[in-house]
Enzyme design. Structure first.
Site, PDB file in Angstrom:
ATOM      1  N   CYS A  80       0.842  -1.203   0.000  1.00  0.00           N
ATOM      2  CA  CYS A  80       0.000   0.000   0.000  1.00  0.00           C
ATOM      3  C   CYS A  80       0.880   1.258   0.000  1.00  0.00           C
ATOM      4  O   CYS A  80       1.533   1.550  -0.985  1.00  0.00           O
ATOM      5  CB  CYS A  80      -0.978  -0.029   1.173  1.00  0.00           C
ATOM      6  SG  CYS A  80      -2.361   1.125   0.973  1.00  0.00           S
ATOM      7  N   HIS A 168      -3.676  -5.212   0.431  1.00  0.00           N
ATOM      8  CA  HIS A 168      -3.135  -5.663   1.712  1.00  0.00           C
ATOM      9  C   HIS A 168      -3.149  -7.197   1.787  1.00  0.00           C
ATOM     10  O   HIS A 168      -4.174  -7.801   2.097  1.00  0.00           O
ATOM     11  CB  HIS A 168      -3.945  -5.084   2.873  1.00  0.00           C
ATOM     12  CG  HIS A 168      -3.732  -3.622   3.082  1.00  0.00           C
ATOM     13  ND1 HIS A 168      -2.767  -3.130   3.934  1.00  0.00           N
ATOM     14  CD2 HIS A 168      -4.337  -2.543   2.533  1.00  0.00           C
ATOM     15  CE1 HIS A 168      -2.790  -1.805   3.902  1.00  0.00           C
ATOM     16  NE2 HIS A 168      -3.738  -1.424   3.056  1.00  0.00           N
ATOM     17  N   GLU A 170      -1.886  -8.987   4.023  1.00  0.00           N
ATOM     18  CA  GLU A 170      -1.895  -9.437   5.420  1.00  0.00           C
ATOM     19  C   GLU A 170      -3.290  -9.623   5.997  1.00  0.00           C
ATOM     20  O   GLU A 170      -3.458 -10.311   7.014  1.00  0.00           O
ATOM     21  CB  GLU A 170      -1.103  -8.458   6.301  1.00  0.00           C
ATOM     22  CG  GLU A 170      -1.754  -7.091   6.536  1.00  0.00           C
ATOM     23  CD  GLU A 170      -1.454  -6.078   5.439  1.00  0.00           C
ATOM     24  OE1 GLU A 170      -1.652  -4.870   5.674  1.00  0.00           O
ATOM     25  OE2 GLU A 170      -1.033  -6.498   4.333  1.00  0.00           O
ATOM     26  N   GLY A 223      -2.413 -13.450  36.498  1.00  0.00           N
ATOM     27  CA  GLY A 223      -3.406 -14.483  36.240  1.00  0.00           C
ATOM     28  C   GLY A 223      -3.643 -14.693  34.761  1.00  0.00           C
ATOM     29  O   GLY A 223      -4.281 -15.655  34.352  1.00  0.00           O
TER      30      GLY A 223
END
Length: 508
Positions: A80, A168, A170, A223
């Site tokens: 791009c 694009h 991706e 956690g």
């Protein structure tokens, strides 16, 4: 990490997605700012230039000072803005497209003999997202793909290993995008695809042993999967020289403190659990601003962690479960802040400790794969992400014990319902939001004026983008009834159907 792809970041929202796609090909890559190319770093096999929110002809457009040197040494792929920039600085022409070209398109014509399009299907769907378009390329370039509306959808430089694509590869909607990226990094750049969870574990444990030796390390556990995998790796490397501290700020989910402590005990970790809820509730009293809440909780963690760590003797290192997206965001070239990150930044200077970040090169999904390779319990690996400030950013308005108790009960019903219905693992993140409004309701023969909550559940891969989870109506109806019937103080349940962007996953 002897071989790598370098991604030059021009500020695109999908730059991290490029990195993730390449990592999924078992090829290691690093994302660096457009003007920070690592000149003398060994092992670089190729370079990718990302997209950008800017135009190449803007006065303040991002520019690569040493592009010619990069092109002379490595295979290069522009995506791009990256493709526009390479063409523009090489003598081509880039102009406004008039209207933004956004969405699906098809490669009606492409050179199937070019290495970039090896194995790509005919009329393959790609994803466009640009306001400018390449209208002319330099003399030594040639067009290798077009769509119905974009004449120069891809190009290459003759007799050079340089390509540019206007679309694009991706993003998920580009059907053969992974194939195109693989063609570049494997076929053109010659990467061996040896970057695996197992290789990462072996290398990291060896590096930790060499770096830490017999030094003692302290780690703040949350956690979550990041700090849990970090702790497990360190435990494998240094054993009893690792001490973990788990702070309960009173804003965890229902019974979460005990559940997490039990889970850690099965891993053989040395964990100190600290109930600091009284301190946090006192400091949060009356605070409604989301950013102030985050900063109060962040500072509170530092204070409690510092107090506990000072009780330990001869500690030299502070370990953190920092992952790659945290580091990329902290180096954002746009300088925009959406919200403060919850971490223990500030401790090293105060405590005079060195930093240890075993996961600093991994994306979230890679952390989970490493956890599985370490044979960690699935309930730790698959836990939904949970914000560091906890339920404080899911309670709009001030924080009280009463509000937390209400939200914990409603949230427990929602999360347990997802588990019981087999939907938990199909959702990236879920939770309940306590809204700062009350609504009229009818229960039995009485009118009520009680609280409203919103259910939030999203699907995602890395939280950079997210869509609202299309949960079954029957499930949502049952959860709504259960919350209203079982949680005193709630008489209305809504479902958030906002995607990211434009909304964020959390409400604050």
């Amino acid at each position: 990490m002897s071989e790598k792809i370098i991604i030059l970041d021009f500020g695109s929202q999908t730059t991290q997605l490029i990195g993730r796609r390449i990592r999924e090909l078992n090829v290691y890559c690093e994302i660096v700012p457009y003007n920070k190319f690592p000149e003398n770093e060994p092992g670089i096999k190729g370079v990718i230039l990302s997209g950008s929110p800017f135009s190449v002809y803007d006065k303040d457009a991002f520019k690569v000072d040493n592009l010619q040197a990069i092109r002379d040494r490595y295979p290069v792929l522009g995506i791009c803005y990256g493709a526009q920039y390479i063409s523009y600085v090489s003598g081509g022409k880039v102009e406004s497209a008039g209207t933004r070209e956004y969405g699906r398109a098809n490669l009606g014509r492409f050179d199937s003999n070019d290495i970039l399009f090896k194995g790509v299907g005919s009329n393959s769907q790609v994803w466009m997202s640009h306001g400018d378009t390449i209208t002319a390329i330099p003399e030594d370039f040639e067009v290798i793909a077009s769509t119905e509306k974009v004449a120069i959808a891809a190009y290459r430089q003759k007799d050079h290993q340089l390509w540019g694509v206007q679309f694009h590869p991706e993003v998920f909607h580009t059907v053969d995008g992974t194939r195109i990226l693989k063609n570049f990094v494997v076929e053109a750049c010659g990467c061996s695809q040896s970057w695996t969870s197992e290789s990462f574990i072996d290398t990291t444990i060896a590096e930790l042993k060499a770096t830490l030796g017999n030094d003692k390390v302290v780690l703040g556990l949350s956690g979550g999967v990041d700090s849990s995998v970090c702790a497990t790796l360190l435990h494998r490397a240094i054993g009893k020289n690792l001490t973990c501290i788990f702070v309960d700020h009173g804003l965890l989910r229902k019974n979460e403190f005990n559940k997490v402590m039990d889970a850690y005990s099965t891993l053989g970790l040395n964990v100190i659990g600290v109930d600091a809820s009284k301190k946090f509730f006192a400091e949060l009293a009356g605070v409604t601003d989301p950013e102030k809440k985050r900063k109060i909780i962040g500072k509170g963690f530092i204070d409690v962690f510092d107090d506990e760590a000072q009780k330990l003797k001869d500690v030299k290192w502070l370990a953190q479960g920092t992952i790659y997206p945290d580091r990329i965001e902290s180096l954002s070239i746009t300088g925009m802040t959406i919200k403060s990150h919850h971490n223990v930044g500030g401790l090293p200077e105060k405590m005079n400790l060195k930093i240890c970040e075993p996961l600093k090169w991994l994306f979230k999904d890679e952390v989970r794969r490493v956890g599985r390779a370490l044979n960690m319990p699935e309930n730790l690996i698959n836990r939904h992400p949970f914000p560091g400030p906890g339920l404080a950013v899911r309670i709009l308005g001030d924080i009280t014990r009463e509000k937390v108790a209400i939200l914990q009960e409603a949230d427990d019903i929602f999360i347990q319902g997802l588990h019981d219905s087999g939907l938990y693992d199909k959702v990236w993140q879920a939770g309940v939001i306590l809204l700062p409004v009350q609504s009229v309701g009818v229960m039995g023969d009485e009118r009520t004026y009680e609280r409203a909550v919103a259910l939030r559940a999203v699907t995602s891969v890395d939280a950079m983008t997210a869509d609202w989870a299309h949960l079954p109506y029957e499930f949502l109806g049952k959860v709504s009834n259960d919350i209203i019937n079982k949680v005193k103080g709630v008489n209305r349940v809504t479902y958030d159907i906002s995607s990211k962007p434009p909304a964020t996953i959390e409400w604050e």
